[in-house]
Design an enzyme around this catalytic site. Sequence first.
Site, PDB file in Angstrom:
ATOM      1  N   SER A 134       0.830  -1.199   0.000  1.00 11.96           N
ATOM      2  CA  SER A 134       0.000   0.000   0.000  1.00 11.96           C
ATOM      3  C   SER A 134       0.871   1.257   0.000  1.00 11.96           C
ATOM      4  O   SER A 134       1.716   1.424  -0.866  1.00 11.96           O
ATOM      5  CB  SER A 134      -0.963  -0.049   1.190  1.00 11.96           C
ATOM      6  N   ASP A 286      -9.783  -2.741  -5.888  1.00 11.76           N
ATOM      7  CA  ASP A 286      -8.893  -1.890  -5.099  1.00 11.76           C
ATOM      8  C   ASP A 286      -8.771  -0.547  -5.811  1.00 11.76           C
ATOM      9  O   ASP A 286      -8.484  -0.496  -7.010  1.00 11.76           O
ATOM     10  CB  ASP A 286      -7.521  -2.565  -4.982  1.00 11.76           C
ATOM     11  N   HIS A 316      -7.979  -4.550  -1.436  1.00  4.99           N
ATOM     12  CA  HIS A 316      -6.880  -3.853  -0.794  1.00  4.99           C
ATOM     13  C   HIS A 316      -6.742  -4.306   0.658  1.00  4.99           C
ATOM     14  O   HIS A 316      -7.726  -4.518   1.364  1.00  4.99           O
ATOM     15  CB  HIS A 316      -7.109  -2.342  -0.827  1.00  4.99           C
TER      16      HIS A 316
END
Length: 346
Positions: A134, A286, A316
């Site tokens: 991320s 995502d 995600h």
Amino acid sequence: MAHSISELCKPLCHDKAVIQERGFQATILEKIGLKRLEDFLAILVKLDYTQPISDENVTVMDTTFSDIPVRLYLPKRKRESQRPAVIFIHGGGFVLGSYIPYEDVVSVVKYFLHDKILAKYGVDPNRICISGDSSGGALAAGVAQLIQNDPEFKNKLKAQALIYPGLQLVDVSMPSHRENEHGPFLSRKLAIKLACLYFTRDKALPQAMMKNQHMPYGSMHLFKLVNWSTFLPEKYKKNHVYTEPIIGKLNPSYSILLDSRLSPLAANDSQLRNLPLTYILTCKHDILRDDGLMYVLRLQNVGVKVSHDHMEDGIHGALSFMAAPVYLKLGIRIKDKYINWLEENL
């Protein structure tokens, strides 16, 4: 994997499932003026902090590199040859888990890459990977660009591995932003707010970013580098219509948004072509999906060797859903793909 890969800068454990469950309550508290959303989420993260606990296979310890806190995972099994190492930068929207200034990440990585430090931990200087998930993936990508273009440290990274990374803040109205605006897990609004908190508490910036009207004058040259109509695979363009971000609407403007350290995808080709062997994992469901998909193509276009795994059922933050209270086989599959790539390529 604990026997073959030594991991540095591992995540301070933060339970994203809990964050998701509490997101609604946090929003309500913020709206009625009792608690800012980011402060509420930070409290949850601190409550879920994991102490460095060793076992029969791995010694886990907290220490500092250049006075910056890091966590070391050191395999106990003795071996005749030197070990590979992974520098892992945790995600959390840049501000959850622990606040990580970009300059601190650079300092830690450069400190670790010095020969005497590698020798201290028995690390093979030719088998080092920088990695992150991320926002940690964004930091890893940015630092990899800097390191590979620094004469003192060039070629000291064998690989970079990025797991559902966020790679740009230039255009926040891509197909993946539109299709996954409300999640699952990471909504567009929350992602934008956390990203903005990395460098300001000015509420005008996330408001402008929600309308894709946040870029300052002098930024148009970046648009072609993150243009999804050029770099996104056809199957993900669907019926979406490309429109450029609107410039000059925000006053005061933020020149930092021009910095490729915040948006590694917006780096020019000359900065990209020196990058090492690369692994990128993306998830269909995502909002950050398109950043990773476009980075794959941009790196391939300049001759970087790239391995890409795409999870059609992926969301995600799935790596965080491998234990109670939420268990997803998806997280295990992502972990296995990531570790298998490291073991085969590092």
